[in-house]
Write a protein that holds these residues in place. Structure first.
Motif, short mmCIF file in Angstrom:
data_model
loop_
_atom_site.label_atom_id
_atom_site.label_comp_id
_atom_site.label_asym_id
_atom_site.label_seq_id
_atom_site.Cartn_x
_atom_site.Cartn_y
_atom_site.Cartn_z
N THR A 1 1.90 -11.29 7.94
CA THR A 1 2.98 -10.59 8.64
C THR A 1 3.55 -9.27 7.93
N ARG A 2 4.00 -8.59 8.64
CA ARG A 2 4.56 -7.37 7.84
C ARG A 2 6.25 -7.81 7.52
N ALA A 3 6.42 -6.99 5.95
CA ALA A 3 7.64 -7.51 5.76
C ALA A 3 8.63 -6.34 5.66
N LYS A 4 9.85 -6.38 5.74
CA LYS A 4 10.63 -5.24 5.56
C LYS A 4 11.65 -5.53 4.26
N LEU A 5 11.63 -4.42 3.65
CA LEU A 5 12.45 -4.27 2.40
C LEU A 5 13.84 -4.42 2.67
N VAL A 6 14.47 -5.42 2.55
CA VAL A 6 15.99 -5.33 2.63
C VAL A 6 17.01 -4.52 1.53
N SER B 1 0.89 -1.30 -0.18
CA SER B 1 -0.11 -0.09 -0.09
C SER B 1 0.77 1.13 -0.03
N LYS B 2 0.46 2.33 -0.54
CA LYS B 2 1.38 3.63 -0.72
C LYS B 2 0.06 4.56 -0.88
N HIS B 3 0.44 5.82 -0.35
CA HIS B 3 -0.40 7.06 -0.54
C HIS B 3 0.09 7.78 -1.54
N ILE B 4 -0.82 8.33 -2.57
CA ILE B 4 -0.55 9.18 -3.66
C ILE B 4 -1.33 10.17 -3.55
N ASN B 5 -0.93 11.22 -4.19
CA ASN B 5 -1.87 12.46 -4.45
C ASN B 5 -2.51 12.53 -5.74
N ALA C 1 6.36 1.43 -2.01
CA ALA C 1 5.38 1.05 -1.00
C ALA C 1 5.66 1.72 0.26
N ASP C 2 4.49 2.14 0.88
CA ASP C 2 4.54 2.48 2.40
C ASP C 2 4.46 1.45 3.36
N ALA C 3 4.02 0.24 2.99
CA ALA C 3 3.80 -0.80 4.10
C ALA C 3 3.76 -2.10 3.00
N ILE C 4 4.14 -3.04 3.18
CA ILE C 4 4.32 -4.38 2.85
C ILE C 4 3.76 -5.64 3.42
N GLU C 5 2.89 -6.12 3.05
CA GLU C 5 2.30 -7.48 3.81
C GLU C 5 2.43 -8.60 3.17
N VAL C 6 2.77 -9.66 3.91
CA VAL C 6 3.11 -11.14 3.24
C VAL C 6 1.89 -12.04 3.84
N ALA C 7 1.23 -12.97 3.03
CA ALA C 7 0.31 -13.57 3.53
C ALA C 7 0.82 -15.25 3.03
N LEU C 8 1.15 -16.13 4.02
CA LEU C 8 1.55 -17.34 3.54
C LEU C 8 0.35 -18.34 3.35
N SER C 9 0.82 -19.51 2.52
CA SER C 9 -0.05 -20.52 2.24
C SER C 9 -0.86 -21.12 3.59
N ASP C 10 -0.18 -21.09 4.62
CA ASP C 10 -0.68 -21.80 5.65
C ASP C 10 -1.90 -20.70 6.80
N GLY C 11 -1.81 -19.65 6.15
CA GLY C 11 -2.83 -18.53 6.61
C GLY C 11 -2.24 -17.65 7.51
N GLN D 1 -5.09 6.23 -0.82
CA GLN D 1 -4.35 5.01 -0.72
C GLN D 1 -4.42 4.29 -1.72
N SER D 2 -3.39 3.64 -2.52
CA SER D 2 -3.20 2.83 -3.58
C SER D 2 -2.61 1.40 -3.10
N THR D 3 -3.27 0.38 -3.44
CA THR D 3 -2.87 -0.89 -3.27
C THR D 3 -2.29 -1.73 -4.31
N ASN D 4 -1.42 -2.65 -4.08
CA ASN D 4 -1.00 -3.43 -5.25
C ASN D 4 -0.96 -4.79 -4.66
N LEU D 5 -0.66 -5.94 -5.59
CA LEU D 5 -0.87 -7.24 -5.19
C LEU D 5 0.17 -7.81 -6.01
N GLY D 6 1.26 -8.78 -5.69
CA GLY D 6 2.03 -9.64 -6.28
C GLY D 6 2.46 -10.88 -5.52
N SER D 7 3.29 -11.60 -5.96
CA SER D 7 3.72 -12.81 -5.20
C SER D 7 5.17 -12.82 -4.87
#
Length: 385
Positions: free
Chosen positions: A146-151, A76-80, A133-143, A107-113
């Motif tokens: 969590t938040r993810a950090k950009l390395v 997710s990220k915020h745009i004008n 992105a302002d925030a990155i969320e990761v969803a695992l196949s087991d349900g 707020q704009s959202t995007n999805l990927g893998s």
């Protein structure tokens, strides 16, 4: 002896006759039945292979091995955005977005893998999935979510590395030294259109695809496995469940899959990931030149017998090539005794070279060949993630 020969020929004739009758009336007697599942040797738990039962082929083992390591990435990220609709003019829209009172935050959202490639939580994905992105969320196949950090990220190859802190993570294995071949069966796993984890099948259609205008450094695996928006950053695996590529782009005029998808080879992704984890960035060799392909017209003008090599279109002042004496109009024929084919290939020859290494360029200037020693520099970052 004559009697023995007659007996032999008669026996052969009788056997051939019996074989002909059996093949005509009961051909199933000539085919062995498939081995019983209870007596067949067990497959290795570390390497999956296609199941062959009653003539049917299944890749369920490969998918079961690899799919838990493929995650959904939500950003997710915020745009004008302008308050009042404006004409379809990018420059005008950008101008009004930056003027206070004429725009509002949205707020704009995007999805990927993404693909979990290390047990300590490192994930490979595409840069364009998490760009700005302002925030990155990761969803695992087991349900789990969590938040993810950009390395770190490498926009020039469209790869990024994320990090999550969760225990008991499923990890996908790289294909290692196993070479991908045209015609190999591959499976694409990702989250197309946000519908949930999906697996599609195809073959490797081509290798080494470049000049697509997607990245600066391109060396794609092309596949006809269905890849759609949301698959970006997902896994391209072989029939044993090993990672052979990171799904990156599709060729489409409608936004849907047309059977032409592109993936970054796993070996290249592994190298880039290791550099990002160790240093936070990717270091590539750089000469500070802009090469251009030699066209038939240029070849005739310079009196070249072949169209191999590149012509120097520009030289960055005070760059490595400038300091070595390379000038606009020089034609580069070889790099360290390796033939230079074209501009894309030349850049890919330079990129793996470590900064500080001295190389020899064979050039043609004023119709004469000469060798020039150049010390490789470090390619400057063009943009930051």
């Amino acid at each position: 002896m004559r009697r023995l020969w007659l007996l032999f020929t008669q026996a052969v004739t009788v056997c051939l006759g019996i074989l002909f009758i059996v093949a005509t009336l009961r051909p199933d007697w000539l085919h062995s039945s498939p081995p019983d599942a209870s007596t067949a040797p067990a497959a290795s738990s570390s390497v999956a292979s296609p199941d062959v039962r009653q003539g049917e082929v299944s890749y369920a083992k490969a998918v079961a091995l690899a799919a838990p390591a493929v995650v959904n990435v939500y950003t997710s990220k915020h745009i004008n955005v302008p308050i009042v609709p404006l004409p379809n003019d990018p420059e005008l829209n950008r101008l009004f977005r930056d003027i206070p009172g004429f725009s509002r935050r949205k707020q704009s959202t995007n999805l990927g893998s993404g693909v979990i490639v290390r047990g300590d939580g490192y994930i490979l994905t595409n840069y364009h999935v998490i760009e700005a992105a302002d925030a990155i969320e990761v969803a695992l196949s087991d349900g789990r979510q969590t938040r993810a950090k950009l390395v770190g990220a490498d926009p020039e190859s469209d790869l990024a590395v994320l990090k999550i802190d969760l225990p008991n993570l499923a990890v996908m294995t790289f294909n290692g030294e196993h070479q991908v071949r045209i015609g190999d069966v591959v499976l694409a796993i990702g989250n197309p259109f946000g519908v949930g984890q999906t697996t599609t099948m195809g073959i490797v259609s081509a290798l080494g695809r470049n000049r697509l205008g997607i990245n600066i450094y391109e060396n794609f695996i092309q596949t006809d496995a269905a890849i759609n928006p949301g698959n970006s950053g997902g896994a391209l695996i072989d029939t044993t469940g090993r990672l052979v590529g990171i799904n990156t782009a599709i060729y489409s005029e409608t936004g849907g899959s047309l059977g032409i998808g592109f993936a970054i080879p796993a070996q290249a992704a592994h190298t880039i990931m290791d550099q990002i984890i160790q240093t936070g960035t990717v270091t590539r060799g750089w000469l500070g030149i802009e090469p251009q392909d030699i066209t038939p017209e240029l070849a005739r003008a310079f009196g070249l017998k072949r169209e191999d090599g590149v012509i120097i279109a520009s030289v960055f002042k005070n760059g490595p090539a400038w300091r070595a004496g390379i000038r606009v109009g020089d034609i580069v024929l070889q790099l360290n005794d390796q033939q230079v084919e074209d501009a894309i290939g030349f850049l890919n020859q330079i990129a793996p070279l470590p900064p500080g290494k001295e190389v020899s360029l064979q050039i043609m200037r004023d119709g004469k060949k000469q060798d020039i020693a150049v010390k490789i520099g470090s390619r400057p970052r063009i943009r930051k993630p």
